[in-house]
Design a protein around this motif. Sequence first.
Motif, PDB file in Angstrom:
ATOM      1  N   GLY A   1      57.399  41.861  49.114  1.00  0.00           N
ATOM      2  CA  GLY A   1      58.072  43.137  48.945  1.00  0.00           C
ATOM      3  C   GLY A   1      58.450  43.419  47.499  1.00  0.00           C
ATOM      4  N   ILE A   2      57.607  43.006  46.557  1.00  0.00           N
ATOM      5  CA  ILE A   2      57.916  43.163  45.132  1.00  0.00           C
ATOM      6  C   ILE A   2      57.899  44.625  44.726  1.00  0.00           C
TER       7      ILE A   2
ATOM      8  N   LYS B   1      49.817  32.898  41.729  1.00  0.00           N
ATOM      9  CA  LYS B   1      50.838  33.701  42.399  1.00  0.00           C
ATOM     10  C   LYS B   1      51.697  34.463  41.384  1.00  0.00           C
ATOM     11  N   THR B   2      51.957  33.856  40.248  1.00  0.00           N
ATOM     12  CA  THR B   2      52.654  34.568  39.170  1.00  0.00           C
ATOM     13  C   THR B   2      51.879  35.820  38.765  1.00  0.00           C
ATOM     14  N   PHE B   3      50.565  35.680  38.593  1.00  0.00           N
ATOM     15  CA  PHE B   3      49.747  36.823  38.163  1.00  0.00           C
ATOM     16  C   PHE B   3      49.693  37.904  39.246  1.00  0.00           C
TER      17      PHE B   3
ATOM     18  N   THR C   1      46.384  46.598  36.752  1.00  0.00           N
ATOM     19  CA  THR C   1      47.106  47.106  35.581  1.00  0.00           C
ATOM     20  C   THR C   1      46.142  47.432  34.451  1.00  0.00           C
ATOM     21  N   LYS C   2      44.883  46.947  34.583  1.00  0.00           N
ATOM     22  CA  LYS C   2      43.875  47.197  33.540  1.00  0.00           C
ATOM     23  C   LYS C   2      42.695  48.033  34.029  1.00  0.00           C
ATOM     24  N   ILE C   3      42.341  47.856  35.307  1.00  0.00           N
ATOM     25  CA  ILE C   3      41.157  48.546  35.831  1.00  0.00           C
ATOM     26  C   ILE C   3      41.340  48.756  37.331  1.00  0.00           C
ATOM     27  N   GLN C   4      40.883  49.880  37.836  1.00  0.00           N
ATOM     28  CA  GLN C   4      40.975  50.138  39.265  1.00  0.00           C
ATOM     29  C   GLN C   4      39.819  49.453  39.989  1.00  0.00           C
ATOM     30  N   THR C   5      40.046  49.120  41.230  1.00  0.00           N
ATOM     31  CA  THR C   5      39.066  48.340  41.980  1.00  0.00           C
ATOM     32  C   THR C   5      37.719  49.043  42.068  1.00  0.00           C
TER      33      THR C   5
ATOM     34  N   ALA D   1      52.825  39.758  39.067  1.00  0.00           N
ATOM     35  CA  ALA D   1      52.871  40.598  37.868  1.00  0.00           C
ATOM     36  C   ALA D   1      52.152  41.926  38.079  1.00  0.00           C
ATOM     37  N   ILE D   2      51.113  41.921  38.901  1.00  0.00           N
ATOM     38  CA  ILE D   2      50.409  43.172  39.174  1.00  0.00           C
ATOM     39  C   ILE D   2      51.329  44.145  39.908  1.00  0.00           C
TER      40      ILE D   2
END
Length: 395
Positions: A203-204, A220-222, A142-146, A225-226
């Motif tokens: 399957g989010i 796992k929360t983080f 969400t902030k930077i691509q791999t 969130a992605i």
Amino acid sequence: ISNLFYGTIERKITLNYILQNFISKPLKKLDKEVLAIMQSGLYQILYMNSVPSFAAINQAVGLCSSFKKTSAKGLVNAVLRKAAGFDISTAKFRTETEKMSVLYSISEEIVDIVMADYPDTYTEILRGMLNTPLLTININTTKIQTEEYISCLEKAGVKYKATALENCLEITSGGAVTDLPGFDEGHFFVQGITSRYAISQAGIKKGDNILDLCAAPGGKTFAAAIYLDNTGSIVSCDPNPSRLVLIENGAKRLGFSNITTLENLGQNYREDLGNKDVIICDVPCSGIGIIPKKPDLRYKKLDDIKQLCELQQQILSTAARYIKTGGKIVYSTCTINKAENQQQITEFLSNHENFRLAEQSCPVIGAENDNNMVTFLPHTTNCDGFFIAVLEKVW
């Protein structure tokens, strides 16, 4: 220093077995500081190739003076000189359990569980518990691509390896996590491959409402969130307020605005937590799978296994009351004990006919898929020992 400290704890059963061969009285009757000096000295001799035996022995003898145990100098010197030449492969053991416990420095209680659950591969599994997995990070896309983050690593001279999971890297060079590029900017967070894989199976979708019933410290929360990309919502629960702070601080660093923390016991039902698309149940467990990372767990008493299993089932049953039709419950543990894993899922499904196991396809080489229940074993995956099942509510 860390190697010596944690290594001595990790190999304590093996070290004590060897030392006892050269000391007439039980080790528990020895002065604790003297025993610690001998344990750390013998660890250096047997497992730290960079330290010559004579240097380790001299240091141990010198430590006796530092700890005001001058009278023990002769004992420490004599015992370590003899122990240094001990060939453990020639040792005679009373039982196979004792042999495995001594060779791989794990309590007989844990050895018995592994032997019962994996009768054909227990030796390899126990040996694998001496291999510490590499540090793994999850890129916050969400902030930077791999690709961009990899460029940052290469510019900083940080060595890394790709993994079987996208946006997930193993860091192969040393150093503090906080010194890696982009830490303060929230470009990544530490998360094992096993935990990352578990969330990938949920399957989010963007806009989903998610409940993490046993969330701290928040990995796992983080990861969830992605997938949401700052849409939807996540309620992250833990009964300990100080652990909730870890989630709150992590969410702030990573830039997630859709995470709410809640002081709550996972087994307790609350009317206001219902109607969720995905529920994450990373339940309390015996922790046998993460022994390589936490050497003190090698000596953990497991007399609470029955209570743990009851709690796990209670948390699962509570989750079943929260989930929407068509929603998924991700059940995971960091243990390889089948009583906490496969048997829990079998029991849950026998009591909840409106659920079924969702299909899993794990790309990690060595992971075992048994009827859509995936187990990571340390000797085949070089990961934490871990279990994942995904339960889907069909009506």
